[in-house]
Design an enzyme around this catalytic site. Structure first.
Site, PDB file in Angstrom:
ATOM      1  N   CYS A 165      33.594 101.792  -3.205  1.00  0.00           N
ATOM      2  CA  CYS A 165      35.033 101.958  -3.015  1.00  0.00           C
ATOM      3  C   CYS A 165      35.762 102.393  -4.279  1.00  0.00           C
ATOM      4  O   CYS A 165      36.958 102.686  -4.228  1.00  0.00           O
ATOM      5  CB  CYS A 165      35.624 100.678  -2.461  1.00  0.00           C
ATOM      6  SG  CYS A 165      34.708 100.093  -1.015  1.00  0.00           S
ATOM      7  N   HIS A 303      44.275  97.453  -5.336  1.00  0.00           N
ATOM      8  CA  HIS A 303      43.139  97.764  -4.461  1.00  0.00           C
ATOM      9  C   HIS A 303      43.251  96.934  -3.186  1.00  0.00           C
ATOM     10  O   HIS A 303      43.048  97.455  -2.089  1.00  0.00           O
ATOM     11  CB  HIS A 303      41.828  97.461  -5.182  1.00  0.00           C
ATOM     12  CG  HIS A 303      40.609  97.764  -4.379  1.00  0.00           C
ATOM     13  ND1 HIS A 303      40.216  99.049  -4.092  1.00  0.00           N
ATOM     14  CD2 HIS A 303      39.693  96.949  -3.785  1.00  0.00           C
ATOM     15  CE1 HIS A 303      39.111  99.021  -3.363  1.00  0.00           C
ATOM     16  NE2 HIS A 303      38.774  97.767  -3.158  1.00  0.00           N
ATOM     17  N   HIS A 337      41.039 100.538   4.813  1.00  0.00           N
ATOM     18  CA  HIS A 337      40.391 100.789   3.525  1.00  0.00           C
ATOM     19  C   HIS A 337      39.563 102.071   3.661  1.00  0.00           C
ATOM     20  O   HIS A 337      38.516 102.073   4.306  1.00  0.00           O
ATOM     21  CB  HIS A 337      39.506  99.598   3.172  1.00  0.00           C
ATOM     22  CG  HIS A 337      38.874  99.690   1.823  1.00  0.00           C
ATOM     23  ND1 HIS A 337      39.154 100.697   0.924  1.00  0.00           N
ATOM     24  CD2 HIS A 337      37.971  98.879   1.201  1.00  0.00           C
ATOM     25  CE1 HIS A 337      38.450 100.508  -0.170  1.00  0.00           C
ATOM     26  NE2 HIS A 337      37.720  99.408  -0.036  1.00  0.00           N
TER      27      HIS A 337
END
Lengths: 409, 91
Positions: A165, A303, A337
């Site tokens: 990620c 995040h 996400h």
């Protein structure tokens, strides 16, 4: 050696909120959720999170077949986002083939749909004869970088970051370094990802996905919220043109922001757990790289994916450095996400906030969790001048990355 | 299988796999020069034909001699005459 300055002269996105940047921003303005129940996912035994945020993209048929044949969805998203970025930057087309323009695009694991198709033939049927020549090109770790570079004829530095990620933000950080060192004059960079049940499944196995909201998908993910229960996977691509400052000025390019700091590091402690120490080290490293104090930051784009452990660690790390003096928000509640694309898509979103003088709040954050207190959570749209932004991206493996951008001089 | 059936099914492969408009699919069309295929496309042409006609032709040396669409028709038709079409692989 005098390092060069790196500025952002173009950007584009394909995201769950829309096929371009304008649609994405409209989604933020309307506080729209792109999370939905995924048809057919209930066929996967043991998959508990049946929701996701699919990308909205344009018909890909305008990409010539000879280019498109090696592209899976994530490469198509990347090319479409790159088209927007290049159009915005007005980078001369001839420059792309000069060797002075690079392409750095990261993703978690390459094209997951093609990987699955290969597995189905190889594992289920033990049959290679049905595989077409392009399957491997569609699933390689650098599939987005190679396809974008091929499509546009880019023949400078082409590489792919692969840090789950954090891949997208690491790609932009790498582009920043290529510019600072004078290796390239401009770099198309960012991240890309495509949805597939195996992707959500990878997190589901770790109890990291949202599973309680399958019947109310738009209420999740819930970053920093007391009722958060995990992440929701999304897909898309974010591509930016990062260019050497004098090069951009000489051609009269519009400069959206300057990248002034970057740091990436790891915890070295645990394969999946985030650690506030490494998250803090990432942000401190980025601030030191930018030669600014925490007080100079106007906005933190977190995040925060809405996992129980990750949000807590990030909130603590932010609190340790910034206290409650700097507005913080996460965009996962709108788009899920987007994994390897998230750092790039959300950086573009942050640039939109810089342009608009407006901070988009953390969607679905209704009641701040006890373990996420002590920082300035933005829960309503906030009109505020934003000159310096720090963007975080964290990843499995304890990897962290933080990038600092400032508004143009 | 009749020659007409071979032509029709082969054309379906070219239309689906390579997005070539039906009006361009003439027997005399050179598959590289006229239809725009390249060496990687030939891999996919073989896969497409194998699926369409239930044959195994990947290692058939005669594939290397194919130049035109008409050559493809003739090759597949010949396989049918040899009894290879429909599951029994050609040698």
């Amino acid at each position: 050696m005098q390092l060069k300055r790196a500025v952002i002269t173009g950007f584009g996105t394909v995201s769950p909120l829309g096929s371009d940047v304008i649609e994405m921003q409209a989604g933020f303005e309307a506080s729209r959720s792109a999370v939905q129940l995924m048809e057919g996912w209930d066929a996967y035994k043991g998959l508990r999170s049946l929701i996701a945020a699919p990308a909205i993209s344009l018909d890909a048929s305008s990409i010539p077949r000879q280019s498109r044949r090696s592209m899976g969805p994530m490469s198509i998203y990347s090319v479409q986002a790159a088209q927007q970025a290049l159009a915005g930057s007005a980078l001369p087309v001839g420059l792309l083939t000069s060797g002075r323009v690079g392409c750095v695009i990261g993703s978690t694991m390459g094209g997951t749909r093609s990987i699955n198709e290969i597995y189905e033939n190889m594992a289920s049927h033990k049959d290679l004869s049905q595989l077409t020549s392009m399957k491997f090109f569609q699933c390689m770790s650098h599939t987005a970088a190679l396809n974008v570079s091929q499509h546009f004829g880019i023949n400078g530095v082409v590489m792919a970051t692969s840090a789950a990620c954090a891949s997208g933000l690491q790609a932009i950080g790498s582009a920043y370094d290529l510019i600072r060192l004078g290796t390239q004059d401009a770099v198309l960079c960012g991240g890309a990802e495509e949805l597939f049940p195996t992707v959500t499944g990878a997190f589901d196995i770790l109890f990291a996905t949202s599973t309680k909201y399958n019947d109310r998908p738009q209420l999740t993910p819930r970053p920093f919220d007391a009722d958060r229960d995990g992440l929701v996977c999304g897909e898309g691509a974010g591509i930016l043109v990062v260019e050497e400052y004098e090069h951009a000025r000489a051609r009269g390019a519009r400069i959206y922001a300057e990248i002034i700091g970057y740091h990436t590091c790891a915890s070295g402690q645990h394969v999946s757990h985030s650690s506030k120490e490494s998250l803090a080290a990432s942000m401190r490293g980025a601030l030191a790289s930018a030669r600014i104090d925490a007080g100079a930051v106007d906005y933190i784009n977190a995040h925060a994916t809405a996992t129980l452990q990750g949000d807590k660690e990030e909130a603590e790390a932010i609190r340790d450095i910034f206290g409650d003096k700097v507005p913080v928000s996460s965009l996962k509640g709108y788009m899920g996400h987007t994994l390897g694309a998230s750092g790039a898509i959300e950086l573009v979103a942050s640039l939109l906030m810089m342009q608009a003088g407006r901070i988009y709040p953390t969607k679905n954050l209704e009641r701040v969790a006890d373990d996420c207190q002590g920082i300035w959570h933005v829960q309503k749209q906030l009109e505020r001048q934003v000159n310096v932004i720090i963007k975080n991206a964290f990843a499995l493996g304890g990897l962290t990355a933080s990038l600092v951008v400032k508004s143009p001089d | 299988m009749t020659k007409e059936e071979v032509i029709s099914k082969t054309n379906e492969v070219f239309e689906k796999s390579f997005e070539i408009a039906p009006e361009r699919l003439k027997p005399e069309a050179h598959i590289f020069n006229d239809l725009g295929l390249d060496s990687l496309d030939i891999v996919d042409l073989v896969v497409g034909l194998q699926q369409k006609f239930a044959v195994t032709i990947r290692d058939d040396e005669r594939v290397r001699n194919i130049r035109t669409l008409g050559d493809v028709y003739d090759f597949i038709y010949l396989l049918g005459q040899e009894g290879s079409v429909g599951g029994s692989p050609s040698k």
